[in-house]
Structures are given as C-alpha cells and as structure tokens.
Design a protein around this motif. Structure first.
Motif, PDB file in Angstrom:
ATOM      1  N   GLY A  68       0.806  -1.210  -0.067  1.00 22.96           N
ATOM      2  CA  GLY A  68       0.000  -0.059   0.073  1.00 22.96           C
ATOM      3  C   GLY A  68       0.809   1.128  -0.030  1.00 22.96           C
ATOM      4  N   LEU A  69       0.244   2.351   0.181  1.00 24.59           N
ATOM      5  CA  LEU A  69       1.117   3.917   0.107  1.00 24.59           C
ATOM      6  C   LEU A  69       2.238   3.765   1.129  1.00 24.59           C
ATOM      7  CD1 LEU A  69      -1.696   6.323  -0.476  1.00 24.59           C
ATOM      8  CD2 LEU A  69       0.001   5.455  -2.167  1.00 24.59           C
ATOM      9  N   LEU A  70       1.850   3.075   2.262  1.00 28.80           N
ATOM     10  CA  LEU A  70       2.904   3.061   3.203  1.00 28.80           C
ATOM     11  C   LEU A  70       4.283   2.444   2.724  1.00 28.80           C
ATOM     12  CD1 LEU A  70       3.942   3.873   6.160  1.00 28.80           C
ATOM     13  CD2 LEU A  70       3.009   1.564   7.069  1.00 28.80           C
ATOM     14  N   THR A  71       4.134   1.210   2.197  1.00 26.49           N
ATOM     15  CA  THR A  71       5.214   0.411   1.811  1.00 26.49           C
ATOM     16  C   THR A  71       5.768   0.638   0.465  1.00 26.49           C
ATOM     17  OG1 THR A  71       4.008  -1.166   1.585  1.00 26.49           O
ATOM     18  CG2 THR A  71       4.790  -1.155   3.482  1.00 26.49           C
ATOM     19  N   ALA A  72       4.884   1.146  -0.613  1.00 25.30           N
ATOM     20  CA  ALA A  72       5.082   0.804  -1.956  1.00 25.30           C
ATOM     21  C   ALA A  72       6.069   2.089  -2.367  1.00 25.30           C
ATOM     22  CB  ALA A  72       3.967   1.386  -2.723  1.00 25.30           C
ATOM     23  N   GLU A  73       6.933   1.949  -3.523  1.00 21.73           N
ATOM     24  CA  GLU A  73       7.939   2.730  -3.778  1.00 21.73           C
ATOM     25  C   GLU A  73       7.899   3.112  -5.232  1.00 21.73           C
ATOM     26  OE1 GLU A  73      10.291   4.036  -1.815  1.00 21.73           O
ATOM     27  OE2 GLU A  73      10.422   2.552  -0.062  1.00 21.73           O
ATOM     28  N   GLY A  74       8.815   4.167  -5.607  1.00 20.57           N
ATOM     29  CA  GLY A  74       8.736   4.374  -7.153  1.00 20.57           C
ATOM     30  C   GLY A  74       7.477   4.743  -7.934  1.00 20.57           C
ATOM     31  N   GLN A  75       7.408   4.215  -9.022  1.00 23.53           N
ATOM     32  CA  GLN A  75       6.318   4.507  -9.689  1.00 23.53           C
ATOM     33  C   GLN A  75       5.086   3.791  -9.518  1.00 23.53           C
ATOM     34  OE1 GLN A  75       5.934   6.258 -12.417  1.00 23.53           O
ATOM     35  NE2 GLN A  75       3.890   5.770 -12.511  1.00 23.53           N
ATOM     36  N   GLU A  76       5.004   2.799  -8.719  1.00 25.95           N
ATOM     37  CA  GLU A  76       3.971   1.977  -8.110  1.00 25.95           C
ATOM     38  C   GLU A  76       3.513   2.897  -7.003  1.00 25.95           C
ATOM     39  OE1 GLU A  76       2.658  -2.173  -6.349  1.00 25.95           O
ATOM     40  OE2 GLU A  76       4.638  -1.712  -5.607  1.00 25.95           O
ATOM     41  N   TRP A  77       4.132   3.690  -6.383  1.00 22.46           N
ATOM     42  CA  TRP A  77       3.760   4.588  -5.297  1.00 22.46           C
ATOM     43  C   TRP A  77       3.032   5.710  -5.916  1.00 22.46           C
ATOM     44  CZ3 TRP A  77       5.082   9.478  -4.419  1.00 22.46           C
ATOM     45  CH2 TRP A  77       4.457  10.245  -3.306  1.00 22.46           C
ATOM     46  N   ARG A  78       3.689   6.262  -6.973  1.00 26.64           N
ATOM     47  CA  ARG A  78       3.271   7.517  -7.555  1.00 26.64           C
ATOM     48  C   ARG A  78       1.863   7.371  -8.269  1.00 26.64           C
ATOM     49  NH1 ARG A  78       8.900   8.479  -8.198  1.00 26.64           N
ATOM     50  NH2 ARG A  78       8.708   6.996 -10.140  1.00 26.64           N
ATOM     51  N   ALA A  79       1.555   6.075  -8.881  1.00 26.12           N
ATOM     52  CA  ALA A  79       0.664   5.826  -9.570  1.00 26.12           C
ATOM     53  C   ALA A  79      -0.562   5.559  -8.457  1.00 26.12           C
ATOM     54  CB  ALA A  79       0.523   4.394 -10.526  1.00 26.12           C
ATOM     55  N   HIS A  80      -0.551   4.972  -7.464  1.00 28.13           N
ATOM     56  CA  HIS A  80      -1.463   4.724  -6.544  1.00 28.13           C
ATOM     57  C   HIS A  80      -1.601   6.144  -5.851  1.00 28.13           C
ATOM     58  CE1 HIS A  80      -1.413   0.050  -5.479  1.00 28.13           C
ATOM     59  NE2 HIS A  80      -1.267   0.416  -6.758  1.00 28.13           N
ATOM     60  N   ARG A  81      -0.781   6.931  -5.285  1.00 25.01           N
ATOM     61  CA  ARG A  81      -1.057   8.118  -4.942  1.00 25.01           C
ATOM     62  C   ARG A  81      -2.044   9.130  -5.749  1.00 25.01           C
ATOM     63  NH1 ARG A  81       0.885  10.711   0.195  1.00 25.01           N
ATOM     64  NH2 ARG A  81       0.266  13.024  -0.008  1.00 25.01           N
ATOM     65  N   ARG A  82      -1.857   8.949  -6.937  1.00 21.22           N
ATOM     66  CA  ARG A  82      -2.391   9.996  -7.999  1.00 21.22           C
ATOM     67  C   ARG A  82      -4.053   9.396  -8.033  1.00 21.22           C
ATOM     68  NH1 ARG A  82       2.211  10.034 -11.350  1.00 21.22           N
ATOM     69  NH2 ARG A  82       1.427   8.376 -12.408  1.00 21.22           N
ATOM     70  N   LEU A  83      -4.202   8.049  -7.826  1.00 21.54           N
ATOM     71  CA  LEU A  83      -5.614   7.534  -7.917  1.00 21.54           C
ATOM     72  C   LEU A  83      -6.365   7.885  -6.540  1.00 21.54           C
ATOM     73  CD1 LEU A  83      -4.609   3.858  -9.630  1.00 21.54           C
ATOM     74  CD2 LEU A  83      -6.180   5.782 -10.543  1.00 21.54           C
ATOM     75  N   MET A  84      -5.449   7.687  -5.661  1.00 22.00           N
ATOM     76  CA  MET A  84      -6.377   7.904  -4.380  1.00 22.00           C
ATOM     77  C   MET A  84      -6.367   9.278  -3.728  1.00 22.00           C
ATOM     78  SD  MET A  84      -4.289   4.497  -2.549  1.00 22.00           S
ATOM     79  CE  MET A  84      -5.389   4.849  -0.907  1.00 22.00           C
ATOM     80  N   GLN A  85      -5.776  10.307  -4.124  1.00 21.63           N
ATOM     81  CA  GLN A  85      -5.685  11.565  -3.704  1.00 21.63           C
ATOM     82  C   GLN A  85      -7.284  12.010  -3.608  1.00 21.63           C
ATOM     83  OE1 GLN A  85      -2.470  13.033  -2.426  1.00 21.63           O
ATOM     84  NE2 GLN A  85      -4.264  14.114  -1.430  1.00 21.63           N
ATOM     85  N   GLY A 227      -7.231   2.732 -15.995  1.00 19.78           N
ATOM     86  CA  GLY A 227      -6.649   2.334 -14.867  1.00 19.78           C
ATOM     87  C   GLY A 227      -7.468   1.705 -13.889  1.00 19.78           C
ATOM     88  N   GLY A 228      -7.097   1.956 -12.740  1.00 22.67           N
ATOM     89  CA  GLY A 228      -7.805   1.622 -11.497  1.00 22.67           C
ATOM     90  C   GLY A 228      -7.129   0.787 -10.863  1.00 22.67           C
ATOM     91  N   LEU A 229      -7.631   0.309  -9.466  1.00 26.01           N
ATOM     92  CA  LEU A 229      -6.924  -0.669  -8.693  1.00 26.01           C
ATOM     93  C   LEU A 229      -7.510  -2.049  -8.625  1.00 26.01           C
ATOM     94  CD1 LEU A 229      -6.641   1.623  -5.383  1.00 26.01           C
ATOM     95  CD2 LEU A 229      -4.854   1.287  -7.201  1.00 26.01           C
ATOM     96  N   SER A 230      -6.424  -2.875  -8.849  1.00 30.64           N
ATOM     97  CA  SER A 230      -7.105  -4.311  -8.607  1.00 30.64           C
ATOM     98  C   SER A 230      -7.253  -4.866  -7.408  1.00 30.64           C
ATOM     99  CB  SER A 230      -5.575  -5.315  -9.073  1.00 30.64           C
ATOM    100  OG  SER A 230      -4.767  -5.320  -7.934  1.00 30.64           O
ATOM    101  N   ASP A 231      -8.068  -6.144  -7.162  1.00 32.93           N
ATOM    102  CA  ASP A 231      -8.502  -6.306  -6.018  1.00 32.93           C
ATOM    103  C   ASP A 231      -7.417  -6.639  -4.935  1.00 32.93           C
ATOM    104  OD1 ASP A 231     -10.933  -6.498  -7.000  1.00 32.93           O
ATOM    105  OD2 ASP A 231     -11.277  -8.608  -6.831  1.00 32.93           O
ATOM    106  N   ARG A 232      -6.189  -7.325  -5.398  1.00 37.08           N
ATOM    107  CA  ARG A 232      -4.996  -7.291  -4.353  1.00 37.08           C
ATOM    108  C   ARG A 232      -4.520  -5.866  -3.814  1.00 37.08           C
ATOM    109  NH1 ARG A 232      -2.901 -10.618  -0.492  1.00 37.08           N
ATOM    110  NH2 ARG A 232      -0.858  -9.664  -0.180  1.00 37.08           N
ATOM    111  N   GLU A 233      -4.547  -4.932  -4.770  1.00 35.47           N
ATOM    112  CA  GLU A 233      -3.859  -3.310  -4.579  1.00 35.47           C
ATOM    113  C   GLU A 233      -5.049  -2.875  -3.505  1.00 35.47           C
ATOM    114  OE1 GLU A 233      -1.664  -2.177  -8.526  1.00 35.47           O
ATOM    115  OE2 GLU A 233      -3.829  -2.146  -8.624  1.00 35.47           O
TER     116      GLU A 233
END
Length: 431
Positions: A68-85, A227-233
């Motif tokens: 999740g956002l706490l542990t993700a790094e790099g592009q994965e973190w940036r993509a999730h942050r933009r989606l969730m903001q 895009g969007g988040l998968s069930d695991r994400e």
C-alpha cells in the motif's frame, strides 16, 4: 545498544543534548544518521526525497500489509497516490463525518455505564476500539457485518503487534518460517483477508461501488479515465488504512485525554467550547472547523507525542545531507519526536500548552507529525477530522481523571505510545 533498547527516547535525548541535531549513532550492526533539525529533515523528506526509499523497518511491513501507500516505492507509489488522492480531499471527507460519529456511540455508552458504576477504564483500549470502529465505518460504510467487525477487532491487533516485533528485531526471522508468532500472524492476516475479499467481491458485483472510502477506491481512475486498482491492490490499501487510521489516531487520542486529565482547566475549557458549538446535538464536519481550542489541544498532543515519531529512510544513491556525504545504502532516521521538542523552536518544549497554537504563534518548520514532502501522509485531514469528532463526542458530557497523572514514560514502537496502561476514572461532567 543496551541503553538504546532500555530507554530509546531517553537515550536519543541524551545524544541530541550531547552532540546536537545531526549525529551518527549505532543501531545493532548499522550506523544511522539521526536528524532532528528541520532543514536537514526536509532535505531527506522533500528536496532530496528521490534519493531515498523507506527504511528497513517499513520494508518489513510488506509481508503483512502488502504494498500500500505506506510501503510502496517509485512508480507504483506515484500511480497509487494519484489514483487515491481525490478520495482524501477535504470535500470528500465531509460525508464521512456521520459515520465517524455513529462509530463513537458504543464507546460513549460504555463510558457512561462506567461513570454510573464508578468503574475505571483503560483509555488506550477504549481509544483503540472507537478508532477501529470509526475507520471501519469510513472504509466500508454499512458493508461490514457486526461479526466481521469482531473479526477485525480480534485479528488486527496481533497482526500489528507481529509487524512491530519484526520492525524492531535486529535478527530478521523470515515470515515463511513456521514459528508460533509467524503462524499466528498469518492466521490473523488470512482472517482479515477473507473479510476484505468478501466486501470487495460484493462491491465489484454491485451496480454502484458505494460512497464510502472503499467505493471511492474502487471507482478511482487516472486523469485519463483509465487504470484503477486491482483487488489485491485494494486489499493492500485497506490494510494500510486500517493501520494508519486506527492505531495512530488511537494513540493520539489516548495522549490527548491523558493530558486533559493532567490539566483539568484545559479539559474544562475544551468541554465548554464543545458544548457551546454543539448545543446538545451530535458533531458534524462543519463543527470540526469551529472548535479552535479543541483543535489546538490536538495539535499540541501531536507535537508532544507524534504517533509516527521517527521516519526511517535508506539512500538509494550517493547523496549529501546536512553536509554529510552518504553512500548508497546509508541509513537515515528523521526524529520527529526530538524535532518537535526542540527548545530552539518551542518555548517550554516539554510542556503541554494548547495556547501556543492560538493566534498564529507556531513554528511550522519544526512541526511535521504527518511527515513532509510528496510522501506526507495522505490521510492527514482524515486523521484530524476523526480525532476532532471523537474527542468532541467523548468530552461533551464526561469528565476524565487519571489518578497519579498516569504513566510518565513512553513506549516507542512503530508508533509512540504511553509507557503503560492509562487507567482513568470517568464521571458525569458538571452541567
């Protein structure tokens, strides 16, 4: 190393007094550059953040929390942050206030019963329960069955405790080793996964994802509508939000009410403000902005007792911080606790004084309880809303007294906690 393990906070305060705000200390086999200087902290967390990743302790959390956002790094973190903001914008949070207030009702009823019976309560446990119910309501709305809430209440604490043990361990035991602690944590994780998977599956099958936080995450898309988040994400973000929105806010509220008990005049002034604003009704999101003294008390509790008290980072490339040339792999810790108790930045730094937050007399550079830079906690506004509404609900009609002033020490784990149980006597507040 013995002094560090016996009293981490005291030992670090001793080092800072002896060597200043920038120093190198030994933690097990590793050298760690410890920073409690605001300018150096912002180098690591903001201006040179691209040269760092999360520290080893947070990396270990991935085994149970996922990426999740706490542990993700790099592009994965940036993509999730933009989606969730968008889900964490102030406008989106307004609709969550009613769920938070509703979640306080069982705790208010329990505390009123304790007051009538003359029974003591342990504030830390009560705050853990109420914040868990609040974050569950914000995440899932009415989608979480009562028996499933019981599963979360039972299984989340041991999972978080095992995560804490792994973060603090000098010798890392792999999570796949069948030790009793690992098996218990895996069982807890599996039980929580079943609850989350059931709700995600139902929402995916529904015509509308819902208006709660989970619904917003399911509906999240990038700026191009893709895009969007998968069930695991989604699962990983839910687990992260349980941690960030539950334990951290609970410890903040525990310290807040401990200080209310130590300062009856502050408690009474805060209660008077709540009563004047609410006039007998439940609080809502608008009220959270109209309680300046309560908010000042919360900010002061965050200053003295930041839940995320230390922020670990590891250099991914050679970088210079505070004049130190660090190689790739160097370990750095930003000590938020020491920074926010600096006598240079804060008059009477160890004194609980909400008045310092009124009239604009604060020092923002030396105050970063939610971090700084692009990775500042995405849920900071939600945490403050949650803390304000819960504090108002619990404070309005009840008075809190902690005989003897409660524990004086601190327990610095993944989050900063009181050094022992906070046993409180609760009574009906004077009309």
């Amino acid at each position: 190393m013995g002094a560090l393990r016996a009293d981490p906070i005291g030992y670090m305060r001793h080092l800072r007094a002896a060597y200043g705000d920038v120093l190198t200390m030994k933690v097990g086999p590793r050298d760690v550059l410890m920073l409690s200087d605001p300018a150096s902290a912002r180098e690591v967390l903001a201006s040179k953040a691209a040269s760092f990743r999360k520290g080893r302790g947070i990396q270990k959390m991935r085994d149970f929390l996922g990426t999740g956002l706490l542990t993700a790094e790099g592009q994965e973190w940036r993509a999730h942050r933009r989606l969730m903001q968008p889900a964490f914008h102030r406008a989106a949070l307004g609709g969550m206030a009613a769920d938070i207030v509703e979640a306080t009702r069982p705790t208010v009823a329990r505390l009123n019963a304790a007051a009538s019976a003359g029974e003591a309560v342990e504030l830390g446990s009560e705050m853990m329960r109420v914040t868990l119910r609040a974050i569950a309501a914000v995440l899932f709305g009415t989608g979480l069955h009562e028996h499933e809430l019981g599963v979360v209440e039972r299984e989340l604490p041991p999972l978080l405790e095992r995560t804490t043990e792994r973060v603090r361990a000098v010798v890392d035991v792999p999570v796949h080793w069948p030790t009793p602690a690992n098996r218990r944590a895996q069982a807890s994780g599996a039980a929580l996964d079943r609850v989350v998977a059931r709700i995600i599956g139902e929402r995916r099958a529904a015509a509308e994802p819902g208006t709660d936080l989970l619904g917003m995450l399911l509906a999240a898309r990038d700026e191009h509508g893709q895009g969007g988040l998968s069930d695991r994400e989604i699962r990983d973000e839910v687990m992260t939000l349980f941690l960030a929105g539950h334990e951290t806010t609970a410890t903040l509220l525990t310290f807040l009410f401990l200080e209310f008990a130590r300062h009856p005049d502050v408690q009474e002034r805060a209660r008077a403000e709540v009563r004047a604003v609410l006039a007998g009704r439940d609080p809502d999101a608008a009220d959270a902005r109209n309680l300046p003294y309560v908010n000042a008390c919360i900010q002061e509790a965050l200053r003295l007792y930041p839940p995320a008290w230390i922020v670990p980072r590891q250099a991914t490339e050679p970088v210079t911080v505070a004049g130190y040339a660090l190689p790739a792999g160097a370990n750095v810790s930003v000590n938020i606790y020491l920074m926010q108790r600096s006598a240079v930045a804060w008059p009477r730094p160890d004194v609980f004084d909400p008045q310092r937050w009124l009239g604009g007399a604060r020092t923002p550079d030396a105050y970063m309880p939610f971090g700084a830079g692009a990775r500042m906690c995405i849920g900071n506004h939600l945490a403050l809303l949650e803390a304000t509404l819960i504090a108002a609900a619990l404070l309005r009609d009840l008075h809190y007294d902690v005989p003897g002033g409660g524990p004086t020490g601190l327990k610095p784990s993944v989050t900063l906690k009181p050094g022992g149980p906070v046993i409180a006597h609760v009574s009906a507040a004077a009309p």
